[in-house]
Structure formats: C-alpha cells, structure tokens
Enzyme design. Structure first.
Site, PDB file in Angstrom:
ATOM      1  N   ASP A  10      29.793  50.403  32.499  1.00 30.28           N
ATOM      2  CA  ASP A  10      31.027  49.547  32.995  1.00 30.28           C
ATOM      3  C   ASP A  10      32.267  50.476  32.902  1.00 30.28           C
ATOM      4  O   ASP A  10      32.298  51.161  32.110  1.00 30.28           O
ATOM      5  CB  ASP A  10      30.912  48.291  32.342  1.00 30.28           C
ATOM      6  N   ASP A  12      36.010  48.953  32.916  1.00 32.65           N
ATOM      7  CA  ASP A  12      37.181  48.296  32.236  1.00 32.65           C
ATOM      8  C   ASP A  12      36.917  47.696  30.798  1.00 32.65           C
ATOM      9  O   ASP A  12      35.816  46.915  30.965  1.00 32.65           O
ATOM     10  CB  ASP A  12      37.675  47.148  33.188  1.00 32.65           C
TER      11      ASP A  12
HETATM   12  C1  G6P Z   1      36.178  44.598  36.648  1.00 33.78           C
HETATM   13  C2  G6P Z   1      37.168  43.777  35.661  1.00 33.78           C
HETATM   14  C3  G6P Z   1      37.382  42.500  36.161  1.00 33.78           C
HETATM   15  C4  G6P Z   1      38.041  42.767  37.562  1.00 33.78           C
HETATM   16  C5  G6P Z   1      37.541  43.236  38.401  1.00 33.78           C
HETATM   17  C6  G6P Z   1      38.071  43.481  39.799  1.00 33.78           C
HETATM   18  O1  G6P Z   1      35.001  43.920  36.657  1.00 33.78           O
HETATM   19  O2  G6P Z   1      36.519  43.544  34.321  1.00 33.78           O
HETATM   20  O3  G6P Z   1      38.340  41.816  35.384  1.00 33.78           O
HETATM   21  O4  G6P Z   1      38.774  41.456  38.315  1.00 33.78           O
HETATM   22  O5  G6P Z   1      36.871  44.527  38.041  1.00 33.78           O
HETATM   23  O6  G6P Z   1      38.970  44.592  39.790  1.00 33.78           O
HETATM   24  P1  G6P Z   1      40.168  45.173  40.760  1.00 33.78           P
HETATM   25  O7  G6P Z   1      40.560  46.368  40.184  1.00 33.78           O
HETATM   26  O8  G6P Z   1      39.086  45.208  41.905  1.00 33.78           O
HETATM   27  O9  G6P Z   1      41.034  44.035  40.901  1.00 33.78           O
HETATM   28 MG    MG Z   2      34.217  45.584  31.489  1.00 33.36          MG
END
Ligand code: G6P
Ligand code: MG
Length: 226
Positions: A10, A12
């Site tokens: 993953d 983030d």
């Molecule tokens: C990741 C993060 C989420 C976020 C998602 C979409 O999964 O953990 O918190 O909402 O990505 O991210 P983006 O950059 O497309 O808004």
């Molecule tokens: Mg994450």
C-alpha cells in the site's frame, strides 16, 4: 529461498506519511464547510476512494449536497491535498523503506504498489521510487476501491504470481480486508495491528525483511492470529 516471491505495498501510510496529508486536507475542507471532523472519523477513510471518503465526511453535514457540489468538494479536497504533495521529496520516504526496497529487489522479489489513490504515481515520482516497482495499480484503473479485492487481484495478474506467493503490506483495515478476500497473506503496520487480525505484525518497515526473505526469527514478525 525467499518466503514470498512478490510483495504488494500500500502507499499512503506504508511507504510514506501521506495519510497525514489526507487527514489535514479533509480537515481543512470540513472546516471550510462547517462540518465536524476528527481523527476517529478519518480512520474510516483509510484505503477508500476520494468520493467514498467524501460521503463519510458529509455524514456530519448540516445539509444535503447535490451531485455537482460533491464533485466540486472532492476536487477542492484534492487541490488542498496536492499542496502538500508538491513539497514532497525522497526524504519523505518512510524511514527504512529505501533499504527494504533495495534488499528485496536484490533478492529477486517482485515489487508492486496497490493503492486506491489517483495520486499514487505522482507521489512515487516525488519519492523517487517509481522504477522500483514492476507493477503499480492505482485508483485510476479501479472500479472498486478497498475493501474490494480488485486492486490486489489486478496486481497479482500483472506480477504473474499466485495469491499464496505474495504478501500485502497495509496500514488500513479496508486494505487488510481486501488482501484477505484476494487470498493473500497480510503484514500490518501502524494502528491497523490493533484494529484487525493480520498474519505478520510490523513495528517498523524493516521488520518486513525477515518475513519476506524467510530469515531471522519470529521475534521480528509474528502471527497475531492466535
Ligand atoms: C488511499 C488513501 C485514502 C484516499 C485514497 C484516494 O487509499 O488511504 O485515504 O482517500 O487513497 O486517494 P486520492 O489521492 O485519489 O484522493
Ligand atoms: Mg494506507
């Protein structure tokens, strides 16, 4: 012989701390709209898409929003978030991650990123690590975000590996659920290890090496299912 032929990371909250930037951006947006938001609510947003996250943030709104307003709010959140991303450099890589990626690469382990984010490639470029990954599956190619297994099924197919040959590294409950549903073993890092069962507990990203390489003892990474 390595224990896992592939590792799907993953992004983030695992390879970098952009989970904090997501939180700050949602908090700013909520404040501008006069909507209550806190870190507990933010926990529910980890791993899920921008539009699904917005729906959760709007649960506390004092009024309903039209579809057009929701699209604009999601865009505004992304603009706030991108302000943080612009300032990122390779120094923002999680401590120890560079060595982990290098060591796994040298051991011939295939590496992938599986993220719900549409900003994933931009972030990997800012971190200077895009070329480390054979496969990057991000929010731009997904119909369903985590906890759906789509992201990890797509990563397995692109890696040409079976579920039991891979390990997923995650910091979110939704991500662990997605991996379990794809039949892939899980390594949890951060708060998620207190929130749900994972196959391996990582106290730091460097704990991943003995797990994947099959070296070291279970002192470094252990199964917390029983
Ligand atoms: C990741 C993060 C989420 C976020 C998602 C979409 O999964 O953990 O918190 O909402 O990505 O991210 P983006 O950059 O497309 O808004
Ligand atoms: Mg994450």
């Amino acid at each position: 012989m390595v224990k896992f032929k592939g590792v799907i990371f993953d992004l983030d909250g695992v390879l970098c701390h952009t989970d904090e930037y997501h939180y700050l951006a949602w908090q700013q947006l909520a404040q501008q709209e006069g909507i209550y938001f806190d870190r507990l609510i933010n926990q529910r947003l980890l791993g899920i898409s921008r539009s699904e996250s917005l729906e959760i943030v709007l649960e506390r709104a004092g009024r309903t929003y039209t579809q057009a307003e929701k699209i604009r709010l999601a865009e505004r959140k992304n603009e706030l978030y991108r302000q943080y991303l612009l300032r990122m450099t390779p120094a923002d890589l999680t401590t120890g991650a560079e060595k982990v990626l290098q060591t796994l690469e040298a051991a011939g382990v295939k590496l992938a990123v599986g993220s719900s984010s549409r900003n994933a490639r931009f972030i990997l470029d800012k971190l200077g690590i895009s070329s480390k990954f054979q496969v990057i599956i991000d929010g731009n190619v997904l119909q369903h975000s985590k906890p759906d297994k789509e992201v990890f099924c797509k990563a397995l197919a692109a890696l040409h590996l079976a579920a039991d040959q891979c390990l997923v590294v995650e910091d979110a409950v939704s991500g662990i659920q997605a991996a379990v549903s794809a039949g892939i073993k899980t390594a949890g890092i951060g708060k998620v290890i207190e929130q749900t069962a994972v196959d391996y507990t990582l106290h730091a990203i460097s704990d991943l090496l003995p797990v994947v390489l099959g070296t070291g003892s279970q002192r470094h990474a252990f199964n917390n299912l029983g």
